[in-house]
Scaffold this motif. Structure first.
Motif, PDB file in Angstrom:
ATOM      1  N   LEU A 196      25.245  26.417  53.847  1.00  0.00           N
ATOM      2  CA  LEU A 196      24.378  26.833  52.744  1.00  0.00           C
ATOM      3  C   LEU A 196      23.448  27.963  53.165  1.00  0.00           C
ATOM      4  O   LEU A 196      23.030  28.039  54.319  1.00  0.00           O
ATOM      5  CB  LEU A 196      23.511  25.660  52.264  1.00  0.00           C
ATOM      6  N   HIS A 197      23.132  28.812  52.211  1.00  0.00           N
ATOM      7  CA  HIS A 197      22.036  29.776  52.354  1.00  0.00           C
ATOM      8  C   HIS A 197      20.921  29.203  51.491  1.00  0.00           C
ATOM      9  O   HIS A 197      21.051  29.116  50.269  1.00  0.00           O
ATOM     10  CB  HIS A 197      22.460  31.155  51.861  1.00  0.00           C
ATOM     11  N   THR A 198      19.842  28.776  52.138  1.00  0.00           N
ATOM     12  CA  THR A 198      18.784  28.035  51.454  1.00  0.00           C
ATOM     13  C   THR A 198      17.450  28.765  51.536  1.00  0.00           C
ATOM     14  O   THR A 198      17.074  29.267  52.596  1.00  0.00           O
ATOM     15  CB  THR A 198      18.617  26.632  52.088  1.00  0.00           C
TER      16      THR A 198
ATOM     17  N   GLU B  68      22.620  28.065  48.064  1.00  0.00           N
ATOM     18  CA  GLU B  68      23.925  28.574  47.658  1.00  0.00           C
ATOM     19  C   GLU B  68      24.955  28.143  48.692  1.00  0.00           C
ATOM     20  O   GLU B  68      24.758  28.334  49.899  1.00  0.00           O
ATOM     21  CB  GLU B  68      23.889  30.096  47.572  1.00  0.00           C
ATOM     22  N   ASP B  69      26.052  27.573  48.242  1.00  0.00           N
ATOM     23  CA  ASP B  69      27.138  27.175  49.133  1.00  0.00           C
ATOM     24  C   ASP B  69      27.914  28.440  49.515  1.00  0.00           C
ATOM     25  O   ASP B  69      28.557  29.066  48.678  1.00  0.00           O
ATOM     26  CB  ASP B  69      28.060  26.181  48.432  1.00  0.00           C
ATOM     27  N   ILE B  70      27.815  28.829  50.782  1.00  0.00           N
ATOM     28  CA  ILE B  70      28.484  30.053  51.251  1.00  0.00           C
ATOM     29  C   ILE B  70      29.657  29.738  52.176  1.00  0.00           C
ATOM     30  O   ILE B  70      30.143  30.619  52.882  1.00  0.00           O
ATOM     31  CB  ILE B  70      27.482  31.001  51.955  1.00  0.00           C
TER      32      ILE B  70
ATOM     33  N   MET C 253      23.686  27.332  41.303  1.00  0.00           N
ATOM     34  CA  MET C 253      23.323  27.030  42.686  1.00  0.00           C
ATOM     35  C   MET C 253      22.510  25.740  42.682  1.00  0.00           C
ATOM     36  O   MET C 253      21.919  25.375  41.674  1.00  0.00           O
ATOM     37  CB  MET C 253      22.490  28.161  43.286  1.00  0.00           C
ATOM     38  N   THR C 254      22.467  25.092  43.818  1.00  0.00           N
ATOM     39  CA  THR C 254      21.678  23.868  43.937  1.00  0.00           C
ATOM     40  C   THR C 254      20.199  24.212  43.832  1.00  0.00           C
ATOM     41  O   THR C 254      19.716  25.113  44.513  1.00  0.00           O
ATOM     42  CB  THR C 254      21.961  23.179  45.286  1.00  0.00           C
TER      43      THR C 254
ATOM     44  N   VAL D 279      16.275  26.392  46.660  1.00  0.00           N
ATOM     45  CA  VAL D 279      17.465  26.949  46.016  1.00  0.00           C
ATOM     46  C   VAL D 279      18.479  27.157  47.130  1.00  0.00           C
ATOM     47  O   VAL D 279      18.185  27.820  48.129  1.00  0.00           O
ATOM     48  CB  VAL D 279      17.158  28.283  45.307  1.00  0.00           C
TER      49      VAL D 279
END
Length: 173
Positions: A113-115, A135-137, A35-36, A133
């Motif tokens: 994104l879920h950030t 996550e590309d959702i 994840m980023t 952090v």
């Protein structure tokens, strides 16, 4: 006297090697998280770290990214939203969880994104960094939307079938 100086030099060199190994380990750890992960300094809200997943997602090499602020990297509305979240993290001293955040990327178009943004504190107890952090959702969201569309379509077909059956039944009565 020279022996003491030489001993201090060796000790400093050993500490430097340990620090370098620790830094390499931490960089490797962050770069292998799928994840980023990014870090911002709260003084100027400029990026100090971006992992490999972030480079791929955003389309920036970390050397282009580090040292820059959101308004130098993203469209104005997006940068404004990111900045507002950063201020909430700093002043509220809490985790900010953004379930769906739109990100305009350099190479992958619009992504969802879920950030989560988390304050990291200095020894004096004040926020020093913001850890993010993301996550590309996007694909998950598209799948959910397609599933919802199919469920609604099926419900509409069932309603029509019921109405048709009701009309047939009433016509026979």
């Amino acid at each position: 006297m020279i022996g003491k100086i030489f001993s201090k030099y060796i000790l400093a060199s050993e500490h430097s090697e340990e620090l370098e190994k620790s830094t390499e380990y931490l960089d490797s750890l962050l770069d292998n998280i799928p994840m980023t992960v990014f870090v911002k300094d709260v003084k100027d809200l400029r990026y100090t770290h971006l992992n490999r997943a972030g480079e791929v997602l955003m389309g920036f090499d970390r050397t282009e990214f580090i040292g820059k602020a959101d308004n130098e990297l993203f469209p104005p509305e997006q940068a404004k939203e990111f900045l507002e979240n950063d201020h909430d993290v700093i002043t509220g001293r809490m985790i900010i969880d953004t379930k769906e955040q739109i990100l305009q990327t350099k190479n992958h178009g619009t992504r969802i994104l879920h950030t989560k943004k988390i304050p990291l504190y200095a020894k004096d107890g004040n926020p020093q960094y913001i850890l993010g952090v993301a996550e590309d959702i996007t694909d998950k969201k598209k799948s959910e939307d397609e599933m919802l569309r199919m469920i609604k379509e099926e419900a509409t077909l069932k309603e029509r079938e019921i109405a048709t059956n009701k009309d047939i039944f009433l016509a026979k009565v």
